[in-house]
Design an enzyme around this catalytic site. Structure first.
Site, short mmCIF file in Angstrom:
data_model
loop_
_atom_site.label_atom_id
_atom_site.label_comp_id
_atom_site.label_asym_id
_atom_site.label_seq_id
_atom_site.Cartn_x
_atom_site.Cartn_y
_atom_site.Cartn_z
N CYS A 2 0.89 -1.32 -0.24
CA CYS A 2 0.12 -0.21 -0.10
C CYS A 2 0.81 1.35 0.08
O CYS A 2 1.49 1.38 1.01
CB CYS A 2 -0.95 0.00 1.26
SG CYS A 2 -2.05 1.50 1.20
N GLU A 111 -3.22 1.26 -6.26
CA GLU A 111 -2.52 -0.26 -6.41
C GLU A 111 -2.16 0.04 -8.05
O GLU A 111 -2.76 0.52 -8.89
CB GLU A 111 -2.97 -1.33 -6.04
CG GLU A 111 -2.05 -2.59 -6.01
CD GLU A 111 -0.92 -2.01 -5.35
OE1 GLU A 111 0.11 -1.57 -5.81
OE2 GLU A 111 -0.76 -2.36 -4.01
#
Length: 258
Positions: A2, A111
């Site tokens: 992340c 992402e």
């Protein structure tokens, strides 16, 4: 992993969702990057059993975990994530896993699908958000780093786990999400050891998140508007890369404010 996320909830929403006494006013943030301040939630040290006062409080900390034993953060790697499978065993995170677990509120995370070189595929950014909307709580760790002159900086990392099938075609890691009904157990570092909360360090259900292809403008930390989350046509289609077993089943730049 992340590496970017967003938090666009109002303070009132966070107060209600997490049972906080107060939250300082803050702007919506659509592109939160490492080294920037992030909002986190910790168990209040002042809360007593049987008290009617909220047992949680919100803090702003630096996103980039620095263990207390580090002498010079400038020579230490920037730890924005911690692998949940090994955090209890790693010197950098061991103490925090036992004593300083936190929640990191988020509206979702970004992402990137980065194909192998020479594959002919282009990289593609995705905005990953809860299908039903709302705010999620990532599992995190906090550490206060003290310098030789006595100054202190609160720092944090987000715990990750293996991606579920819904996200695996984009990246093999994703943040650990703590369900609302388990948040008290996760934050309870007084009576809950890491082995008592290990069952929470798993991917969310397959249908929890949806991934929206977005432009590569999110790569630039200077871009902070809501248009970062606008859906675009993917630059290249990507296969789910299923295993043979799965196929059989189917056939059946950063800113710093510190």
């Amino acid at each position: 992993m992340c590496g970017r996320f967003a938090l666009t909830a109002s303070p009132e929403e966070l107060l209600e969702l997490f049972g906080l006494l107060k939250v300082e006013d803050f702007p919506q943030r659509f592109n939160i990057a490492p080294t920037q301040p992030i909002l986190i939630i910790v168990a209040s040290e002042r809360a007593e059993p049987g008290s009617n006062l909220p047992d949680r409080r919100a803090l702003l900390v630096r996103w980039g975990f620095t263990p207390g034993w580090v002498k010079d953060p400038r020579t230490f790697p920037l730890l924005i994530n911690a692998r949940s499978e090994t955090a209890t065993d790693k010197a950098a995170f061991r103490a925090a896993m036992r004593h300083r677990r936190i929640l990191v509120p988020a509206s979702g995370f970004y992402e990137w699908h980065r194909p192998p070189k020479g594959s002919g595929e282009a990289s593609q950014a995705y905005w990953v958000r809860p299908k039903k909307g709302g705010i999620v709580a990532f599992a995190g760790l906090i550490e206060t780093w003290s310098s030789a002159d006595g100054s202190e900086v609160d720092t944090a990392a987000i715990l990750t786990t293996g991606a579920n099938r819904a996200i695996r075609h984009i990246h093999d890691r994703m943040p650990v999400v703590i369900p609302p009904e388990e948040s008290s157990r996760w934050l309870d570092c007084r009576t809950r050891e890491p082995r008592d909360i290990a069952d929470l360090l798993v991917p969310p259900p397959e249908d929890f998140f949806e991934a929206i292809p977005v432009s590569d403008r999110v790569n630039n930390v200077a871009n902070v508007g809501p248009d970062l989350q606008d859906e675009v046509a993917p630059m290249a289609s990507i296969s789910a890369r299923r295993t043979p077993a799965e196929d059989g089943q189917r056939d059946n730049g950063q800113l710093t404010l510190f």
